[in-house]
Write a protein that holds these residues in place. Sequence first.
Motif, short mmCIF file in Angstrom:
data_model
loop_
_atom_site.label_atom_id
_atom_site.label_comp_id
_atom_site.label_asym_id
_atom_site.label_seq_id
_atom_site.Cartn_x
_atom_site.Cartn_y
_atom_site.Cartn_z
N GLN A 453 -9.42 2.27 -9.08
CA GLN A 453 -9.70 2.86 -7.78
C GLN A 453 -8.41 3.29 -7.07
O GLN A 453 -8.38 4.31 -6.38
N ALA A 454 -7.35 2.49 -7.25
CA ALA A 454 -6.08 2.80 -6.59
C ALA A 454 -5.31 3.91 -7.31
O ALA A 454 -4.28 4.37 -6.81
N GLY A 455 -5.79 4.33 -8.48
CA GLY A 455 -5.16 5.43 -9.20
C GLY A 455 -3.91 5.05 -9.96
O GLY A 455 -3.05 5.89 -10.21
N TYR A 505 -5.73 -1.53 6.07
CA TYR A 505 -4.68 -0.83 5.31
C TYR A 505 -3.55 -0.48 6.27
O TYR A 505 -3.70 0.36 7.15
N ASP A 506 -2.43 -1.18 6.10
CA ASP A 506 -1.27 -1.00 6.99
C ASP A 506 -0.25 -0.10 6.29
O ASP A 506 0.45 -0.53 5.38
N GLU A 507 -0.19 1.16 6.70
CA GLU A 507 0.72 2.15 6.10
C GLU A 507 0.63 2.11 4.57
O GLU A 507 1.63 1.91 3.88
N PRO A 508 -0.56 2.31 4.00
CA PRO A 508 -0.73 2.12 2.56
C PRO A 508 -0.13 3.22 1.70
O PRO A 508 -0.09 3.09 0.48
N SER A 509 0.34 4.31 2.31
CA SER A 509 0.80 5.44 1.51
C SER A 509 2.22 5.89 1.86
O SER A 509 2.62 7.00 1.58
N SER A 510 2.99 5.01 2.48
CA SER A 510 4.31 5.42 2.98
C SER A 510 5.25 5.84 1.86
O SER A 510 6.19 6.60 2.09
N ALA A 511 5.01 5.36 0.62
CA ALA A 511 5.91 5.70 -0.49
C ALA A 511 5.36 6.84 -1.36
O ALA A 511 5.92 7.14 -2.41
N LEU A 512 4.26 7.46 -0.92
CA LEU A 512 3.60 8.47 -1.76
C LEU A 512 3.85 9.88 -1.23
O LEU A 512 4.05 10.10 -0.03
N ASP A 513 3.79 10.86 -2.14
CA ASP A 513 3.88 12.26 -1.74
C ASP A 513 2.53 12.68 -1.16
O ASP A 513 1.53 11.97 -1.29
N PRO A 514 2.46 13.85 -0.49
CA PRO A 514 1.21 14.25 0.18
C PRO A 514 -0.01 14.29 -0.73
O PRO A 514 -1.10 13.89 -0.32
N ILE A 515 0.14 14.78 -1.96
CA ILE A 515 -1.01 14.88 -2.87
C ILE A 515 -1.48 13.48 -3.28
O ILE A 515 -2.68 13.18 -3.24
N ALA A 516 -0.54 12.62 -3.66
CA ALA A 516 -0.89 11.24 -4.04
C ALA A 516 -1.49 10.50 -2.86
O ALA A 516 -2.43 9.71 -3.00
N THR A 522 -8.64 9.20 -0.29
CA THR A 522 -10.00 9.50 -0.76
C THR A 522 -10.61 8.26 -1.42
O THR A 522 -11.78 7.94 -1.18
N SER A 523 -9.80 7.55 -2.22
CA SER A 523 -10.27 6.32 -2.87
C SER A 523 -10.54 5.24 -1.84
O SER A 523 -11.53 4.49 -1.95
N ILE A 524 -9.69 5.15 -0.83
CA ILE A 524 -9.87 4.13 0.20
C ILE A 524 -11.17 4.37 0.96
O ILE A 524 -11.95 3.44 1.21
N MET A 525 -11.42 5.61 1.31
CA MET A 525 -12.65 5.93 2.05
C MET A 525 -13.89 5.63 1.21
O MET A 525 -14.90 5.12 1.72
N ALA A 526 -13.80 5.91 -0.08
CA ALA A 526 -14.93 5.63 -0.97
C ALA A 526 -15.15 4.12 -1.11
O ALA A 526 -16.28 3.64 -1.09
#
Length: 591
Positions: A453-455, A505-516, A522-526
Amino acid sequence: MNFFKQNIYAVKTLWGLSKSRVLHMAVKSAVGYFEWLFGSIFFARYIVHALETEAAFSEIMTFIFVVALVLGVCALYSSYVDMCVNPITGNIVRRGLYARLYAKARNVELRCYEDAEFYNKYTMALDDADGRIMQTGRTFFGILSGIVASGVAFYVMYTIDPFSVLFVLSPILGNFFFGAIMSRLEAKQYAENTPHNRKAGYVTRVMYLAEFAKEVRMSNIFRLMVSRFDESVRGNHAVADKFAVRGTFSLWLKNITTFSLVFQGMVIYAAYRAMVTESIGLAELAILFSAMVTTSWIFIGLFGMISESLKNCVFINYLRGFLEYKEEIPEEQDGLALAEKISTIEFKNVSFVYKNGHHAIKNCSLVIHGGETIAFAGHNGAGKSTLIKLLFRLYDPTEGEILLNGINIKEYNLKAYRRLFAAAFQDYKIFSMSVRDNVLLEKSGDAEAALKQAGVWEEINKLQNGIGTTLTKEFDENGAVLSEGNIQKVVVARAFANPAPVQVYDEPSSALDPIAEYNLYTSIMAASRGHTTLFISHRLSSVADADIVYVMENGEIIERGSHHELMAAGKKYAEMFMMQAQSYSADLEGA
């Protein structure tokens, strides 16, 4: 009185951890003094008396044989304790004591880790805790046995020459008075050195931990670290200078009164009795001299142990203070059972002030309904993460209250309450354990499904041992070092693997690029369908689908509403969103 209480506490603690250790401590101490007294006084006295009275050779040899046998058994017992009992019971004490210390460290509230004074005491409490508490037990029984042995030796001296007992008063003065001064000085010096030693220890950790290696090599931080280490050394030097004169003078007086006045005085007095007044025979002189030497060394050892015990009492005081600390938010707090369904979570006029006076949250009021997706937006330091820590009861509000289904969260069983939440923290930590353990954190769940789910499953599955691969190389040379983005996905998988009703989810994507980042959200919402979901983010593209967005600034909620409502309002949120949208467009065009 405090000295006695701290020693009794140490022995009681040891007794609770290993009764065998305490019993053997007591017996071995008594046996040691028995060997000493018997060999240096009673054995010598019997032999001299037997020779003077011309006792039969067979009688003397029988006595020597029995003594050798008894002392041999005592030596065998001491060896058995040192080589068999102590290693085994030492491990039992170590395991039991550190289990208590770790449990307490887990239970104390986060405020304690932000309190420098408390943290220094916590550091000192953990500093070789098992060794120090066992040493305290040894010295305690050594003192008890030494007092008894001193009384026996003192009595023997008195029966030979009452005046000779005056010589043992000198080591009493040296050890009891000047030794006590030395112990207090050393304890104060240790306490004042602790903050400097912690600073040096931090520099040492930075220099050998892999997580700091890149920054150390790609920047000038090394010089700052060396400067910080030098600062700690200068602090230690200042402490040493502060205690140098008093320590030197006290140690000199202790040594003079403990050794010089005793042994030189004894030799002169014994020679005077034997050669000048001729009031004592050579046999009595030998026994008296042996008794005086033994008694003096017993007193020296006794008060040396008292001095050592005084130093240990400082540590025991820290240990006891830490273990007996009453938590403001006790982890074992019982309370109301939780309802099956979450209707509302309400912050009611909540404020929170850190100990340093920083007002992190200011009069926040909001209501979250069950099943809603809520986002907290704002710049770093706006108070978003602190709000979540208050919700988790890692802190309690300074003012106001937080209600779950209309009831103050303080009224609920704490562990059951915290099980309501699954979280992916911003300041996450990866443990030197398998990927599976890092995802499940000893909970039940499907780690593989969560990683998918987290990819990040494909990357994990390629590792040497797949989901069983150890993360970091600290203890396993075959361990894996993942990229920051993949590590963050593993952390998000922790929340996916936990079917708790509230997902955070506290800043869960701070290390990711916009696409990732888009794919992850999308996975989190699902994954969050059917759950109450809370987002914390300063990247506003990730919160556009939230039911309500709370915009925070300087600890206050300055705007609230849906994404469309806030954009229509054209205030802070809209301004931030448009600026970030332009940045994203530039990133995507560059890609």
